[in-house]
Design a protein around this motif. Sequence first.
Motif, short mmCIF file in Angstrom:
data_model
loop_
_atom_site.label_atom_id
_atom_site.label_comp_id
_atom_site.label_asym_id
_atom_site.label_seq_id
_atom_site.Cartn_x
_atom_site.Cartn_y
_atom_site.Cartn_z
N ASP A 18 29.67 -14.91 57.02
CA ASP A 18 29.75 -13.59 56.38
C ASP A 18 28.34 -12.99 56.49
N LEU A 19 28.05 -12.50 57.69
CA LEU A 19 26.68 -12.10 58.01
C LEU A 19 26.22 -10.87 57.26
N ASP A 20 27.10 -9.93 57.01
CA ASP A 20 26.70 -8.73 56.27
C ASP A 20 26.23 -9.09 54.86
N LYS A 21 27.02 -9.91 54.18
CA LYS A 21 26.65 -10.29 52.81
C LYS A 21 25.44 -11.22 52.80
N SER A 22 25.31 -12.06 53.81
CA SER A 22 24.14 -12.93 53.91
C SER A 22 22.88 -12.08 54.11
N LEU A 23 22.98 -11.05 54.94
CA LEU A 23 21.85 -10.14 55.15
C LEU A 23 21.52 -9.39 53.87
N ASP A 24 22.54 -8.98 53.14
CA ASP A 24 22.30 -8.34 51.83
C ASP A 24 21.54 -9.29 50.90
N ALA A 25 21.93 -10.55 50.90
CA ALA A 25 21.24 -11.54 50.06
C ALA A 25 19.79 -11.70 50.50
N ALA A 26 19.55 -11.70 51.81
CA ALA A 26 18.18 -11.81 52.32
C ALA A 26 17.33 -10.65 51.84
N ARG A 27 17.89 -9.48 51.89
CA ARG A 27 17.13 -8.29 51.48
C ARG A 27 16.93 -8.28 49.96
N ASP A 28 17.91 -8.79 49.21
CA ASP A 28 17.74 -8.94 47.76
C ASP A 28 16.59 -9.90 47.47
N LEU A 29 16.53 -11.00 48.21
CA LEU A 29 15.44 -11.97 48.02
C LEU A 29 14.09 -11.33 48.31
N GLN A 30 14.03 -10.50 49.33
CA GLN A 30 12.78 -9.82 49.66
C GLN A 30 12.35 -8.88 48.54
N ARG A 31 13.33 -8.22 47.92
CA ARG A 31 13.01 -7.32 46.80
C ARG A 31 12.59 -8.11 45.56
N LEU A 32 13.29 -9.24 45.32
CA LEU A 32 12.97 -10.05 44.14
C LEU A 32 11.59 -10.66 44.22
N ASN A 33 11.21 -11.13 45.42
CA ASN A 33 9.88 -11.73 45.59
C ASN A 33 9.38 -11.45 47.00
N PRO A 34 8.71 -10.31 47.17
CA PRO A 34 8.25 -9.92 48.51
C PRO A 34 7.19 -10.86 49.10
N ASP A 35 6.60 -11.72 48.26
CA ASP A 35 5.58 -12.64 48.75
C ASP A 35 6.15 -13.99 49.18
N ALA A 36 7.45 -14.18 49.01
CA ALA A 36 8.09 -15.45 49.36
C ALA A 36 8.67 -15.37 50.77
N PRO A 37 8.61 -16.45 51.53
CA PRO A 37 9.13 -16.44 52.90
C PRO A 37 10.65 -16.52 53.00
N GLU A 38 11.32 -16.96 51.96
CA GLU A 38 12.76 -17.26 52.03
C GLU A 38 13.62 -16.08 52.46
N GLY A 39 13.37 -14.91 51.92
CA GLY A 39 14.19 -13.74 52.26
C GLY A 39 14.04 -13.35 53.72
N TYR A 40 12.81 -13.45 54.23
CA TYR A 40 12.56 -13.10 55.63
C TYR A 40 13.14 -14.17 56.56
N THR A 41 13.07 -15.42 56.13
CA THR A 41 13.64 -16.50 56.93
C THR A 41 15.15 -16.33 57.06
N LEU A 42 15.81 -16.09 55.94
CA LEU A 42 17.26 -15.89 55.95
C LEU A 42 17.61 -14.69 56.83
N GLU A 43 16.88 -13.61 56.70
CA GLU A 43 17.12 -12.44 57.52
C GLU A 43 16.98 -12.79 59.02
N GLY A 44 15.96 -13.54 59.35
CA GLY A 44 15.76 -13.95 60.74
C GLY A 44 16.90 -14.79 61.27
N GLU A 45 17.43 -15.67 60.43
CA GLU A 45 18.55 -16.51 60.86
C GLU A 45 19.84 -15.69 61.03
N VAL A 46 20.03 -14.70 60.17
CA VAL A 46 21.18 -13.81 60.33
C VAL A 46 21.05 -13.06 61.65
#
Length: 180
Positions: A18-46
């Motif tokens: 479910d790539l659309d929702k996974s990408l939404d989660a990645a962008r939510d992670l980036q908003r929640l903590n812009p200094d953390a790598p997790e949101g950008y990593t998830l986005e890259g994998e999507v």
Amino acid sequence: MSFEEKHKQGYELLHEKDLDKSLDAARDLQRLNPDAPEGYTLEGEVMQKLNQWEPSIKSFNEAIERDEDNGRLYNLRGYSYLNSDDLEKAREDFERSIALDNLSTAHRNLVLYKIMSGKAQEAISYLLDRIRAEPRDVENWILMGDLMQKGGHNDKAKTYYEQALKMDPENDYVRELLEN
């Protein structure tokens, strides 16, 4: 939902394709903590799942800026470079990943780099060294079987596949190859 829960959910969605929702989660992670790598990593994998190599590289660059000693990130970015035909950057990232975390996936990706660079014999030698160093790593045996089969050495390929099947009797990929 906490950052950790959102992160877990994002990867569950990715695995469910479910790539659309996974990408939404990645962008939510980036908003929640812009200094953390997790949101950008998830986005890259999507982006990788979507075969969008340049955007995935951009996302992994962001993740690496935030966690520059993470071998997994270099391996992921290297895979994107490999697929966008930037072979030397791919090699550099795989070697960096190996130096940082000695990831078996980075070793296998380095073998793929060698093959794509026209260095098939070097790839085979490297993979044989990996089999000697990590004899229980089933993926190395399978990759060597694949290389032998592509090279027209079906008997040798069968030997590698049989060894892989002994180590992983539930491996459907190998079982199917041996049945044909």
